[in-house]
Design a protein around this motif. Sequence first.
Motif, mmCIF file in Angstrom:
data_model
loop_
_atom_site.group_PDB
_atom_site.id
_atom_site.type_symbol
_atom_site.label_atom_id
_atom_site.label_comp_id
_atom_site.label_asym_id
_atom_site.label_seq_id
_atom_site.Cartn_x
_atom_site.Cartn_y
_atom_site.Cartn_z
ATOM 1 N N TYR A 345 -33.200 13.552 0.216
ATOM 2 C CA TYR A 345 -32.195 12.847 -0.596
ATOM 3 C C TYR A 345 -31.954 13.141 -1.339
ATOM 4 O O TYR A 345 -31.974 14.736 -1.837
ATOM 5 C CB TYR A 345 -33.418 11.749 -1.061
ATOM 6 N N SER A 346 -30.993 12.978 -2.103
ATOM 7 C CA SER A 346 -29.725 13.814 -2.933
ATOM 8 C C SER A 346 -29.967 13.413 -4.642
ATOM 9 O O SER A 346 -30.245 14.063 -5.255
ATOM 10 C CB SER A 346 -28.228 13.035 -3.480
ATOM 11 N N ILE A 347 -30.849 12.243 -4.989
ATOM 12 C CA ILE A 347 -31.404 11.783 -6.505
ATOM 13 C C ILE A 347 -32.545 12.456 -6.587
ATOM 14 O O ILE A 347 -32.561 13.336 -7.837
ATOM 15 C CB ILE A 347 -31.681 10.404 -6.449
ATOM 16 N N SER A 348 -33.434 13.011 -5.958
ATOM 17 C CA SER A 348 -34.909 13.937 -6.287
ATOM 18 C C SER A 348 -34.925 14.695 -5.206
ATOM 19 O O SER A 348 -34.438 14.858 -4.310
ATOM 20 C CB SER A 348 -35.323 13.094 -6.912
ATOM 21 N N ASN A 450 -25.947 8.822 -2.071
ATOM 22 C CA ASN A 450 -27.431 8.292 -3.206
ATOM 23 C C ASN A 450 -28.298 7.242 -2.224
ATOM 24 O O ASN A 450 -29.141 7.216 -2.231
ATOM 25 C CB ASN A 450 -26.140 7.006 -4.672
ATOM 26 N N THR A 451 -27.495 6.500 -0.938
ATOM 27 C CA THR A 451 -27.827 5.826 0.046
ATOM 28 C C THR A 451 -27.877 7.242 1.125
ATOM 29 O O THR A 451 -28.697 6.421 2.044
ATOM 30 C CB THR A 451 -27.101 5.159 0.047
ATOM 31 N N ALA A 452 -27.566 8.282 1.000
ATOM 32 C CA ALA A 452 -27.623 9.261 2.423
ATOM 33 C C ALA A 452 -29.517 9.511 2.177
ATOM 34 O O ALA A 452 -29.761 10.156 1.508
ATOM 35 C CB ALA A 452 -26.853 10.238 3.041
ATOM 36 N N GLU A 453 -29.744 9.810 3.851
ATOM 37 C CA GLU A 453 -30.843 10.610 3.363
ATOM 38 C C GLU A 453 -29.968 11.326 5.017
ATOM 39 O O GLU A 453 -30.600 11.314 6.034
ATOM 40 C CB GLU A 453 -32.210 9.619 4.614
#
Length: 738
Positions: A345-348, A450-453
Amino acid sequence: SGSLFVSEYFSQSAQRLSFYSWYGNAKVFHFHVPEDTVLLRWLLQASRGKEPECTSMEVTVHFRYGAPPVINPLGTHFPANATVRPSYNISITLSSAVQNTTFVNITTPAAGDWFIAAHLPEAAGRIEVKGFSTPCTYMFQADMFVLRLTDMPVLEPGVAMPQTIVSPAKPLHVKVFVPKHTARMWFELRSCVTSEKKACAVRVVLGSITLPQSFQRIITCTGNVNCSLSLDSLPWEKWLQIMVESLGTANASVSVELLASFTDCRPGSTSSFLNFSSLNQSQTGSGPSNTGTAGSPTLSAGTALHNVSDQRSFFCLQNQPVVREDLDVVSVRYRLLNGPSVPVYSISPTLLLLNLNSGMDSGGSLVVNLLLNKTSLSQANATVVACVSAASPVLSLNTTQNCSTAFFQGYPLSVSTSSAEAMLIVLYPQTDDWFLSLQLICPKGQSECNTAEAKVTIIAYLTPCFNDCGPYGQCSLLRRHGYLYAGCSCKAGWSGWSCTDDTKALSVGAQNLATLLLTLSNLMFLPAIVVAVYRYYLVEASVYTYTMFFSTFYHACDQPGVAVMCIMDYDTLQYCDFLGSVVSIWVTILCMSRVKKILKYVLFVLGTLLIAMSLQLDRRGVWNMMGPCLFALVIMIAAWVHHGVKRRHCYPSSWKRWVFYLLPGITLAFIAISVYAFMETNENYYYTHSIWHLLVAGSVAFLLPPRDKHKKPWAWSQKLTCRYQICQNDREELYAVT
């Protein structure tokens, strides 16, 4: 101050140095530096023999923390995707002095394994016959002195600690323990006051020295202003040394106040319950020898079953549990419990722990493979960046995209839709916990990510030699006392750490030519066999046939590269080749001596048995060949003198025998010995050794004596008659009816 220092001394036995051609020629020393060491001193002693062959020599000594040094004295290429940092080394010159003693000092060294590797310059490549020359002996010994502080003050997190620096000659040493999941440390030095009420001047050094690269953080504080430093990605679960030294006058003491505070990182992962469930389902055989997960917090089953995508924004990292499976010596496979593919993910960042902390893992190569599943990536222009680091993970890939921790420079990787695969090879990874951090990066900012995976398949393993040294190398397991490490020994002109450098490599055509020369040159024994059979020397002909056969197939098996054929075990072929060569010389010289047949055959058998025994003791010793030759020559000369005295003229009596047979044979034999002993090198071996085959076989054909005068040539028509014959006994001149 009242600090108590303890000095300790560690020593290892001296090792004989070798000229360098591959890593096995480097002599490795392994030491362990204890905790709280403030001074490390190496005592390096190099010496050479007093023989006249000894000349001035330069000894190169390499140092490294955590693993054996990665060195490249020959300037060859490393394999692709291998990141190599230059080793720290010094040179010790042995000139007129027989011994050279050198000291190397390191202040505040890192605790743990330290390695020293020493070697001589590049090998000349000449093949020396054991016993023909006496090589000079060069010895090297490394001793280690450490000065350890027994009562080093401990800096408690969040608690200001007042300390006094007595003088510039006695710096202050303190340490602080870095807990697991620490994201950042804030260090502050304040209330700096001198005893003379002058401006305060101190220098603060955080961290320990590691070689070849050291990442100590140094700040200089002047005046009464507070000094502070923020450090990200500190080594988890380790002591961090802090040294404060005064820069003022010699007699002035300095009072300071030290403060350290930590910001922790809340890890998120799938539940422990789910992890062990998948472990039980996937493990059908015996359990793995060691299990390591990158910090799995204890969560209740209800919490664990929540959607991870809803929770990841609350965590600063996402753990992926990893199982370490020990396969063999310096051979480990890392298996992800949640499958080979992990979400990124992008957030963490997504974090994996690769445990290389057993103390026996630093002698191989760590290989990390990343493969991006393109269909799983919703943002086509996004990139997955990764970082492989030791001791502490990188937790800020999305902001800095810098693969470095507080005290270590990591190894960056990246995969995207345009380049979906990436590989990293870490040669001799240092003993520590290694971390793989992955995070999704979008070029237009993190908001669109943010919602990408992304799904990334990760293959990580530790292997003794990368790709098993390839088709032109052999992976060898080396040992220094109880420590094992691996190295590649290359052939067919290939070189490099993993035998991937083809700068001087032999082409396939050259390899075929070398094999043909070394094998077909043995056919020169055919004339010798024909001459021996024609002159009724059937035992000698059998020995020459044996030698030709095993020499041919030994050299067919001994070849490097692809032109190889082994009809039986290599060691057996080599032994039979050496045995046949020496016995051929033995029987030829005895045949020339013209002793009685019964005595000749007794000497044949007895000499062969003794030669077989000596070859088993030392196959490459020069006296295995020279001993039988000299003894046979003594017998031959004694027999010739006896024949000459008995006949009252020179033996052999015919000048034609001397001019057309003996002198050419002796000349060929001496040229063959000269080529074998003094001209062979690794580069010219395939044609110089072929010349040796031709010359030796040719000399045998010349040196064989003529048949007995009373023996007729082979006449098959007479031998195949079916009637009574009168046969003569050559020795006793008796007649018998058969």
